[in-house]
Design a protein around this motif. Structure first.
Motif, mmCIF file in Angstrom:
data_model
loop_
_atom_site.group_PDB
_atom_site.id
_atom_site.type_symbol
_atom_site.label_atom_id
_atom_site.label_comp_id
_atom_site.label_asym_id
_atom_site.label_seq_id
_atom_site.Cartn_x
_atom_site.Cartn_y
_atom_site.Cartn_z
ATOM 1 N N PHE A 140 1.478 1.356 9.934
ATOM 2 C CA PHE A 140 0.620 1.358 8.746
ATOM 3 C C PHE A 140 0.781 0.060 7.958
ATOM 4 C CE2 PHE A 140 0.412 2.208 4.146
ATOM 5 C CZ PHE A 140 -0.925 2.532 4.028
ATOM 6 N N PRO A 147 -1.968 10.287 12.325
ATOM 7 C CA PRO A 147 -1.785 9.133 11.431
ATOM 8 C C PRO A 147 -0.822 8.118 12.024
ATOM 9 C CG PRO A 147 -0.641 11.051 10.562
ATOM 10 C CD PRO A 147 -1.396 11.505 11.774
ATOM 11 N N PRO A 165 0.811 -1.217 0.000
ATOM 12 C CA PRO A 165 0.000 0.000 0.000
ATOM 13 C C PRO A 165 0.847 1.271 0.000
ATOM 14 C CG PRO A 165 -0.014 -1.006 2.160
ATOM 15 C CD PRO A 165 0.730 -1.953 1.251
ATOM 16 N N ASP A 166 0.247 2.377 -0.413
ATOM 17 C CA ASP A 166 0.946 3.647 -0.565
ATOM 18 C C ASP A 166 0.805 4.488 0.703
ATOM 19 O OD1 ASP A 166 2.062 6.023 -1.394
ATOM 20 O OD2 ASP A 166 0.861 6.181 -3.210
ATOM 21 N N TYR A 167 1.877 4.554 1.475
ATOM 22 C CA TYR A 167 1.868 5.288 2.735
ATOM 23 C C TYR A 167 1.659 6.787 2.508
ATOM 24 C CZ TYR A 167 3.361 6.968 7.333
ATOM 25 O OH TYR A 167 3.418 7.578 8.564
ATOM 26 N N HIS A 220 -4.590 11.371 2.614
ATOM 27 C CA HIS A 220 -5.983 11.116 2.979
ATOM 28 C C HIS A 220 -6.259 11.560 4.413
ATOM 29 C CE1 HIS A 220 -9.841 9.055 3.465
ATOM 30 N NE2 HIS A 220 -9.367 8.646 4.629
ATOM 31 N N MET A 221 -5.365 11.196 5.319
ATOM 32 C CA MET A 221 -5.551 11.561 6.719
ATOM 33 C C MET A 221 -5.565 13.077 6.896
ATOM 34 S SD MET A 221 -6.109 8.876 8.529
ATOM 35 C CE MET A 221 -5.816 9.393 10.210
ATOM 36 N N ARG A 264 -2.020 -2.874 7.318
ATOM 37 C CA ARG A 264 -2.438 -3.282 5.976
ATOM 38 C C ARG A 264 -2.210 -4.770 5.758
ATOM 39 N NH1 ARG A 264 -6.198 -1.715 4.518
ATOM 40 N NH2 ARG A 264 -6.379 -1.428 6.706
ATOM 41 N N TYR A 287 -1.907 7.496 2.013
ATOM 42 C CA TYR A 287 -2.572 7.413 3.311
ATOM 43 C C TYR A 287 -2.407 8.715 4.093
ATOM 44 C CZ TYR A 287 -2.782 6.390 8.329
ATOM 45 O OH TYR A 287 -3.030 6.456 9.675
ATOM 46 N N ARG A 317 4.875 4.755 9.692
ATOM 47 C CA ARG A 317 5.022 3.881 8.519
ATOM 48 C C ARG A 317 4.981 2.392 8.889
ATOM 49 N NH1 ARG A 317 6.840 4.914 3.339
ATOM 50 N NH2 ARG A 317 7.379 7.039 3.932
#
Length: 61
Positions: free
Chosen positions: A43, A37, A19-21, A27-28, A47, A24, A40
């Motif tokens: 996260f 958030p 996934p693309d940190y 988005h947050m 995921r 994320y 890394r």
């Protein structure tokens, strides 16, 4: 050209389950500015847990 490269890189990462940190974090910041958030490492663990679950013994298929 740079935008295309970033989209292709993100697509490749999603194809292999990475996934693309950075997405994320964007988005947050945009949708949940009041929440802190995940870092890394947290996260990626989150995921992986969401994708593979927490069942011991692995997957059957």
């Amino acid at each position: 050209m740079s935008g295309l490269f970033h989209r292709l890189r993100a697509t490749a990462r999603l194809m292999v389950g990475m996934p693309d940190y950075d997405a994320y974090l964007r988005h947050m910041a945009a949708h949940h500015p009041d929440r802190v958030p995940m870092d890394r490492t947290t996260f990626f663990r989150d995921r992986q847990q969401a994708r593979y679950g927490g069942k011991s013994g692995g997957r059957c298929c």
